[in-house]
Design a protein around this motif. Structure first.
Motif, PDB file in Angstrom:
ATOM      1  N   LYS A   2      34.582  30.464 -33.479  1.00 55.53           N
ATOM      2  CA  LYS A   2      33.991  29.455 -34.349  1.00 55.53           C
ATOM      3  C   LYS A   2      32.861  30.111 -35.137  1.00 55.53           C
ATOM      4  O   LYS A   2      32.081  30.873 -34.587  1.00 55.53           O
ATOM      5  N   TYR A  37      25.510  24.680 -29.363  1.00 48.96           N
ATOM      6  CA  TYR A  37      26.831  25.116 -28.899  1.00 48.96           C
ATOM      7  C   TYR A  37      26.728  25.973 -27.636  1.00 48.96           C
ATOM      8  O   TYR A  37      27.572  25.874 -26.742  1.00 48.96           O
ATOM      9  N   LYS A  40      26.702  24.059 -24.738  1.00 42.48           N
ATOM     10  CA  LYS A  40      28.034  23.516 -24.453  1.00 42.48           C
ATOM     11  C   LYS A  40      28.995  24.630 -24.039  1.00 42.48           C
ATOM     12  O   LYS A  40      30.212  24.514 -24.223  1.00 42.48           O
ATOM     13  N   ASN A  41      28.455  25.722 -23.526  1.00 39.68           N
ATOM     14  CA  ASN A  41      29.219  26.851 -22.974  1.00 39.68           C
ATOM     15  C   ASN A  41      29.882  27.735 -24.024  1.00 39.68           C
ATOM     16  O   ASN A  41      30.929  28.324 -23.760  1.00 39.68           O
ATOM     17  N   TYR A  42      29.285  27.869 -25.188  1.00 41.71           N
ATOM     18  CA  TYR A  42      29.746  28.860 -26.152  1.00 41.71           C
ATOM     19  C   TYR A  42      28.929  30.132 -25.959  1.00 41.71           C
ATOM     20  O   TYR A  42      27.811  30.091 -25.429  1.00 41.71           O
ATOM     21  N   GLU A  67      34.208  30.040 -27.330  1.00 41.13           N
ATOM     22  CA  GLU A  67      34.070  29.126 -26.200  1.00 41.13           C
ATOM     23  C   GLU A  67      34.132  29.922 -24.901  1.00 41.13           C
ATOM     24  O   GLU A  67      34.905  30.871 -24.766  1.00 41.13           O
ATOM     25  N   ASN A  68      33.318  29.515 -23.957  1.00 39.81           N
ATOM     26  CA  ASN A  68      33.169  30.214 -22.688  1.00 39.81           C
ATOM     27  C   ASN A  68      33.343  29.196 -21.558  1.00 39.81           C
ATOM     28  O   ASN A  68      33.277  27.989 -21.794  1.00 39.81           O
TER      29      ASN A  68
END
Length: 125
Positions: A2, A37, A40-42, A67-68
């Motif tokens: 992203k 983000y 939110k685990n990015y 994303e993670n």
């Protein structure tokens, strides 16, 4: 992957290849959005202060995230330090009201930094 950006050139060139979130905001706004983000685990794939242009010199910033599964503490520390650094620069000297030619140059610089990072990431994968 992203891309978070306020650079219309990045949006134009990458919107077909990646998820691009274009936000009309200043440099700091991009950093704050990326921090959201990360919560939110990015994970950051590009450094939030990449390049030799200071955060108070350019209005444009593009950051690549992925994303993670978990909260990436390294990314969180890095974005928090970038926010603090940007605040310090902005306290000392605000971003000038550049003319259109200079703004276009800053868009190209930001695009080039991101494009090089994308090429390197795709090469490694």
């Amino acid at each position: 992957m992203k891309i978070i950006t306020n650079n219309p050139l990045v949006l134009k060139w990458f919107k077909e290849k990646f998820t691009v979130e274009y936000i009309e905001c200043d440099y700091m706004g991009i950093l704050i959005k990326c921090r959201d983000y990360i919560h939110k685990n990015y994970k950051l794939l590009t450094h939030p202060l990449s390049g030799s242009v200071k955060p108070n010199e350019t209005p444009y910033k593009s950051i690549l995230l992925i994303e993670n599964d978990i909260l990436d503490l390294d990314s969180l520390l890095l974005i928090e330090k970038a926010i603090d650094t940007t605040k310090k620069f902005n306290n000392n000297f605000k971003t000038p009201n550049w003319n259109e030619n200079i703004l276009n140059d800053f868009q190209i610089i930001d695009f080039d930094l991101l494009n090089n990072a994308v090429q390197n990431i795709n090469f490694v994968r």
